[in-house]
Enzyme design. Structure first.
Site, PDB file in Angstrom:
ATOM      1  N   SER A 146      15.842  21.108 -15.917  1.00 46.31           N
ATOM      2  CA  SER A 146      14.719  22.025 -16.117  1.00 46.31           C
ATOM      3  C   SER A 146      15.210  23.284 -16.821  1.00 46.31           C
ATOM      4  CB  SER A 146      14.107  22.389 -14.764  1.00 46.31           C
ATOM      5  OG  SER A 146      13.250  23.521 -14.891  1.00 46.31           O
ATOM      6  N   HIS A 175       0.827  -1.222   0.000  1.00 45.58           N
ATOM      7  CA  HIS A 175       0.000   0.000   0.000  1.00 45.58           C
ATOM      8  C   HIS A 175       0.859   1.271   0.000  1.00 45.58           C
ATOM      9  CE1 HIS A 175      -3.343  -2.709   1.063  1.00 45.58           C
ATOM     10  NE2 HIS A 175      -2.545  -3.188   2.007  1.00 45.58           N
ATOM     11  N   LYS A 180      17.036  21.083 -10.697  1.00 47.88           N
ATOM     12  CA  LYS A 180      16.277  19.882 -11.044  1.00 47.88           C
ATOM     13  C   LYS A 180      17.111  18.836 -11.776  1.00 47.88           C
ATOM     14  CE  LYS A 180      12.432  19.225 -10.711  1.00 47.88           C
ATOM     15  NZ  LYS A 180      11.329  19.707 -11.570  1.00 47.88           N
ATOM     16  N   GLU A 205       9.822   8.214 -16.738  1.00 49.83           N
ATOM     17  CA  GLU A 205       8.502   8.792 -16.960  1.00 49.83           C
ATOM     18  C   GLU A 205       7.995   8.505 -18.369  1.00 49.83           C
ATOM     19  OE1 GLU A 205       8.988  12.889 -15.965  1.00 49.83           O
ATOM     20  OE2 GLU A 205       9.063  12.519 -13.803  1.00 49.83           O
TER      21      GLU A 205
END
Length: 458
Positions: A276, A155, A282, A289
């Protein structure tokens, strides 16, 4: 050139031609088309349907056409309806009427069925090889991290301590199953449809078994109508690719989470990360992704062919031309995702101290604390409640079970002694789990042997 113009008195409307044509995408398997023709003309000569002189002329021309396309000397022209028309027209252009004999005993229906089957067969093997490369990287990581402790989750909550080796071993099993699925698909699809004709065979004395053997199939297909209308192998392959992408997507999701500032379990290599345009701090897990995002694209190809096939009567229907574009895209997408994902995990590093601290601070040893009480004669259900109270106390004090003083343990249950700390250490928690498939060192070494044996099979 069209293969069917004799019955028509008008040229095809250009829009109709463009809509009907497949050469923009089926040129992808020009090699398979030529290989199928080479097998076919050898069989025709064996059966005395063409002469040996004609056979040699056709074979030499076909080999030269393949070489010329390979080297860029010959460009595939978009004016043709499909790759079959282009190859045959080029053959006739080069050797004259002898080239017209190649199509004897063959229909475009069984020809395209053969080409697609040959192409998919090659891609199944290549996909399997890429998965094996991924499995080798996973196995290396397992071997190097048998004692790298981390929290196991259910979970998305910290549950029990495991190791990186154990966690990656779960993905080894997923991708191993993917490999065996591809093996099954290969064995089931490896039958030759050439010689089925349009749907009802042919009156020529073809030797279909010879053709099948020449092309390294297990045999010839049994029913000519099924031969030209079967796309099950594409559906199975796309289903397998969808499962592979699902596994990659699950793994990518974990990489994304582990890479976050909140977790910091891993560090992605700069060569597999992006930055970024506005935020200089970043370092984004874009490969993971994109793999996650492209999964839906492969699912879409599977749903497309299932929908195309669901209402088709026997035998061949033009709808089946839709089996190619999305299939090609799904194959290319999955292969590139496997390749990039393999490179990403092969170059990433583990922040082992952070992972171990996360396991300690997440009460992943709570079950082992309860087991300690059970081993001292307390029923598990009572032990469960006692440890629950201790966890609440630790949360209030903002400490782990390892840091809770013994007197606090004894206040709740006098059974506790100083050996509780050894019993709930991460090393003990993991090492004593020795059942088959568990994360304990001895069990993991056995699992690694099984993984090695799988990769050594050929």
């Amino acid at each position: 050139m069209k293969l069917w113009g004799g019955r028509f008195t008008k040229e095809t409307n250009q829009l109709v031609h463009n809509f009907n044509a497949s050469i923009s995408f089926d040129q992808k398997f020009y090699k398979q088309d030529i290989d199928g023709s080479i097998a076919h003309v050898n069989m025709l000569a064996k059966q005395n349907i063409v002469t040996n002189e004609e056979r040699f002329a056709i074979l030499n021309a076909l080999e030269q056409i393949k070489t010329d396309i390979d080297t860029g000397v010959l460009e595939i022209s978009p004016e043709y309806e499909d790759i079959h028309s282009f190859v045959e027209a080029t053959l006739i252009e080069r050797i004259g009427d002898t080239g017209k004999k190649l199509h004897t005993g063959r229909s475009r229906n069984d020809q395209v069925a053969l080409d697609m089957r040959l192409y998919v067969r090659d891609e199944v093997k290549e996909t399997n090889a890429l998965l094996k490369d991924l499995l080798k990287v996973i196995l290396r990581i397992m071997k190097e991290n048998i004692e790298t402790y981390m929290p196991g989750f259910t979970h998305l909550q910290k549950a029990q301590p495991v190791t990186v080796a154990h966690h990656f071993g779960a993905y080894f099993e997923m991708f191993r199953r993917d490999c065996t699925r591809l093996d099954d698909i290969y064995d089931r699809m490896n039958y030759c449809p050439l010689g089925a004709g349009a749907l009802a065979g042919t009156t020529y004395p073809l030797d279909r078994d010879f053709t099948a053997d020449f092309l390294k199939f297990n045999g010839a297909t049994n029913n000519s109508m099924d031969s030209v209308s079967d796309r099950d192998y594409i559906i199975e392959y796309l289903s397998a690719l969808s499962t592979i992408m699902m596994h990659l997507s699950r793994f990518s999701e974990e990489i994304i989470i582990w890479n976050s500032n909140e977790y910091r379990f891993i560090e992605l290599d700069d060569s597999y990360s992006t930055g970024s345009s506005i935020m200089p701090q970043k370092k984004n897990p874009d490969i993971a992704e994109l793999v996650r995002g492209k999964t839906g694209r492969v699912y879409g190809a599977l749903m497309s062919i299932l929908t195309t096939m669901k209402g088709l009567p026997l035998a061949y229907n033009k709808d089946m031309q839709e089996d190619k574009e999305l299939t090609f895209d799904a194959i290319d997408t999955t292969k590139s995702c496997i390749l990039l994902f393999t490179g990403m995990i092969d170059t990433m590093t583990f922040n082992k101290d952070v992972m171990e601290a996360s396991a300690k601070n997440g009460f992943t040893n709570a079950t082992d604390a309860a087991d300690y009480l059970v081993n001292h004669g307390i029923p598990f259900r009572d032990a469960h409640g006692i440890i629950g109270h201790l966890v609440l106390l630790c949360i209030e004090k903002k400490i782990s079970l390892d840091e809770l003083p013994l007197e606090e343990y004894k206040k709740i249950c006098p059974v506790f002694e100083n050996d509780i700390y050894e019993a709930i250490s991460l090393k003990t928690c993991v090492e004593k789990r020795l059942t088959k498939g568990a994360p304990g060192k001895a069990a993991m070494l056995e699992e690694i042997k099984i993984c090695e044996a799988f990769l050594s099979e050929e």
